[in-house]
Design a protein around this motif. Structure first.
Motif, PDB file in Angstrom:
ATOM      1  N   TYR A   1       0.842  -1.197   0.000  1.00  0.00           N
ATOM      2  CA  TYR A   1       0.000   0.000   0.000  1.00  0.00           C
ATOM      3  C   TYR A   1       0.877   1.246   0.000  1.00  0.00           C
ATOM      4  O   TYR A   1       2.005   1.219   0.490  1.00  0.00           O
TER       5      TYR A   1
ATOM      6  N   SER B   1      -5.774  -0.711  -4.460  1.00  0.00           N
ATOM      7  CA  SER B   1      -5.602   0.225  -3.341  1.00  0.00           C
ATOM      8  C   SER B   1      -4.856   1.477  -3.805  1.00  0.00           C
ATOM      9  O   SER B   1      -5.158   2.583  -3.374  1.00  0.00           O
TER      10      SER B   1
ATOM     11  N   ASP C   1      -4.484  -0.485   6.842  1.00  0.00           N
ATOM     12  CA  ASP C   1      -5.197   0.762   7.139  1.00  0.00           C
ATOM     13  C   ASP C   1      -5.349   0.997   8.639  1.00  0.00           C
ATOM     14  O   ASP C   1      -6.188   1.770   9.057  1.00  0.00           O
TER      15      ASP C   1
ATOM     16  N   CYS D   1      -3.972   4.882   3.312  1.00  0.00           N
ATOM     17  CA  CYS D   1      -5.265   4.378   3.806  1.00  0.00           C
ATOM     18  C   CYS D   1      -5.328   4.429   5.337  1.00  0.00           C
ATOM     19  O   CYS D   1      -6.410   4.630   5.908  1.00  0.00           O
TER      20      CYS D   1
END
Ligand code: ATP
Ligand code: MG
Length: 577
Positions: A62, A104, A308, A316
């Protein structure tokens, strides 16, 4: 608009923003070094004065705040100069990459407020790149080498010692062409052969010592499936992708400076369009780690709840924590573009966030460490609706009603049985104002058998409510409250820094960065909030008056609201003009 600059950060920013540093005051912002290059190119008509940048993530994790900096920079430059910015997935490592990450990344870039002009994948160019490799072979500039990667490494030499030429270096063009084709056809096992550029085994730049261009890897790719069993190395793919997309300014982080001669060598030997690579210093923030590999470890070892987790420096994670795109954009702007590595204090990031939330977040009253307060002279069955301001920074946000009754919750720290020096809040005999309501006086403290405070008994002065004769009477402190009968019980997740040390990499021998994790980075507490919070939706942001900024977490249910503390109200920065 005035952007305040935290003092400690000023030096870095003066370094980052060239020339005179009125930059931060908004109007007279001087150009950073990349803008200078671009403006010069435009004025010379280079690339028909086009500006075309790209953001090229590898979909192996991510995105984090460092990527946010790169995104704001690349998309920001395209916007500023009326150009374009591509989103390109650098997907040349099939075993580490996944569509989950692709999705993502797209979500994060959009959320940050940017739209890409083209969505590309290095894997879209596998055929073209294969052709480029064949072209190098045909020019006698690449050869198939049968040494293992270990042998190649061992023969590379050192900075002071030239490398040893591969015994396969002088294979004929025909032999190389045939072998490379057979590599592609899957005739060899993983690691049996590689394709290398034939450059200079004595180069002072180690990357120029016959670097590997292709490796054999019988692995399924998330986009090309089993079409390929040879994959290009980063260096062979990156610049060529830039060239295919006719990127004008290929902006990357400083560690790629040593790759630049190789980047340019490929472009030159392939005789293809030449983008210009420009390096800037990567963003580092203290009290966190910023490599996808390390963040992945935290996720896999369940040291955080996921990518996240609101303590993560991922985009995130920051989003779930309650960060806004505008706060991150402003942060990227304020830190500028540096040519030298530096570490930015996390409180600058938090400062940018507060600046934005202060303008946007509706105020609510909520008590995080509750203690019961009883107004003994207030009627038992009475409820008044107090007028409260939704946001003093934004008159358009309007007003709301907050119910007021005889029994309230206040914060424990707003009461001291024996007041400390200069403590102006509630203590026996003292008066304070209840925000939007009355002045009260503390009369008595009721305790349980164990000596803990059970209730604070006060009297209120009916003449001090707004509109009443004594409404302007001054007391030294105003505190917030929530009507006990109306309180919505919620969960507050109070976050602190994920790491104890400014530099989490600073560890004792045999330890790794995880030994610096802060064991108290998350505390969960029940809290009581005014009834208007029932209307909040997941992701909504509010300011708990006098406490901090909070947002409604995605884990909230119909019956229970969960608030993430985004950031406290005050930071360590003293804003300077
Ligand atoms: P990591 O080391 O965290 O895995 P990376 O550099 O390998 O990051 P990529 O997906 O290759 O991650 O990066 C995409 C783009 O983002 C690259 O252009 C890279 O230079 C840039 N980038 C990555 N980290 C930072 C950072 N900390 N500051 C600024 N730009 C960054
Ligand atoms: Mg990378």
């Amino acid at each position: 608009m005035i952007i305040f600059v935290p003092l400690k950060q000023k030096q870095i920013m003066e370094d980052n923003n060239s020339a005179k540093n009125e930059s931060i005051s908004g109007e007279a912002k001087s150009l950073n070094f990349i803008e200078q290059i671009i403006e010069e190119d435009i004025s010379k008509g280079k690339n028909e004065s086009r500006v075309h940048t790209r953001f090229p993530p590898e979909p192996n994790g991510y995105l984090h705040i460092g990527h946010a900096k790169s995104i704001c920079l690349n998309f920001g430059l395209a916007k500023k100069y009326g150009g374009k910015c591509n989103l390109r997935f650098d997907d040349t490592n099939p075993t580490k990459e996944d569509v989950e990450y692709v999705d993502s990344i797209k979500e994060d870039v959009k959320w940050l407020g940017f739209n890409w002009d083209g969505e590309y994948y290095a894997s879209d160019y596998f055929e073209t790149l294969y052709g480029y490799a064949m072209k190098l072979i045909a020019k006698g500039k690449a050869y198939v080498c049968d040494m293992t990667q270990e042998e190649i490494g061992a023969n590379r030499g050192t900075i002071t010692k030239p490398g040893v030429e591969s015994p396969f270096r002088n294979r004929s063009i025909e032999e190389n062409t045939g072998l490379f084709r057979r590599m592609r056809n899957g005739e060899f096992a993983d690691g049996a052969k590689v394709l290398r550029a034939k450059i200079d085994m004595a180069s002072t730049n180690m990357l120029m010592r016959d670097p590997i261009l292709y490796r054999i890897l019988h692995a399924e790719h998330h986009r090309t499936g089993n079409d390929w069993c040879i994959y290009p190395m980063y260096d062979f793919a990156h610049g060529q992708c830039d060239s295919i997309e006719r990127i004008t300014h290929s902006i990357c982080t400083l560690e790629f400076e040593v790759h630049r001669p190789l980047y340019e060598w490929f472009i030159r030997e392939l005789e293809i369009y030449a983008p210009q690579q420009i390096e800037f210093a990567r963003l580092n923030v203290n009290y966190t780690v910023m490599s996808k590999r390390k963040l992945l470890q935290l996720v896999q070892e369940k040291l955080v709840s996921g990518w996240d987790d609101p303590r993560m420096p991922t985009i995130c994670g920051l989003r779930r924590r309650g960060y806004t795109p505008e706060a991150l954009q402003n942060f990227a702007e304020v830190i500028g573009v540096a040519k030298r590595d530096n570490v930015i204090d996390v409180s600058l990031l938090e400062y940018c966030l507060r600046e934005d939330l202060n303008k946007k977040a509706r105020r609510v009253m909520a008590v995080v460490n509750p203690v019961k307060l009883v107004l003994t002279n207030y009627p038992e069955d009475k409820t008044e609706e107090m007028d409260a301001v939704n946001n003093p920074e934004n008159p358009e946000a309007g007003m709301r009603k907050v119910p007021f009754t005889r029994e309230l919750f206040i914060e424990q720290e707003d009461f001291m049985e024996v007041p400390a020096h200069k403590y102006f809040r509630l203590y026996p005999g003292n008066e304070v104002r209840l925000k939007y309501a009355y002045i009260i006086r503390c009369e008595k403290v009721i305790k349980d058998e164990a000596g803990r405070i059970k209730e604070i008994h006060c009297t209120y002065d009916a003449n001090t409510r707004s509109g009443m004769p004594d409404s302007n009477r001054k007391v030294k402190a105003t505190i917030h409250w929530v009507s006990a009968a109306h309180a919505v019980e919620a969960e507050a997740r109070l976050y602190d820094k994920l790491f104890l040390k400014e530099n989490p990499e600073e560890v004792a021998e045999g330890e790794d960065f995880k030994s610096n994790l802060n064991p108290d980075s998350l505390r969960v507490k029940p809290c009581f909030a005014e009834p208007s919070v029932k209307n909040l939706k997941k992701g909504d942001k509010v300011q708990f008056e006098r406490v901090g900024y909070f947002c409604v977490d995605a884990d909230s249910t119909e019956n229970r609201i969960i608030f993430n503390r985004t950031v406290g109200l005050k930071g360590s920065w003293q804003p300077a003009k």
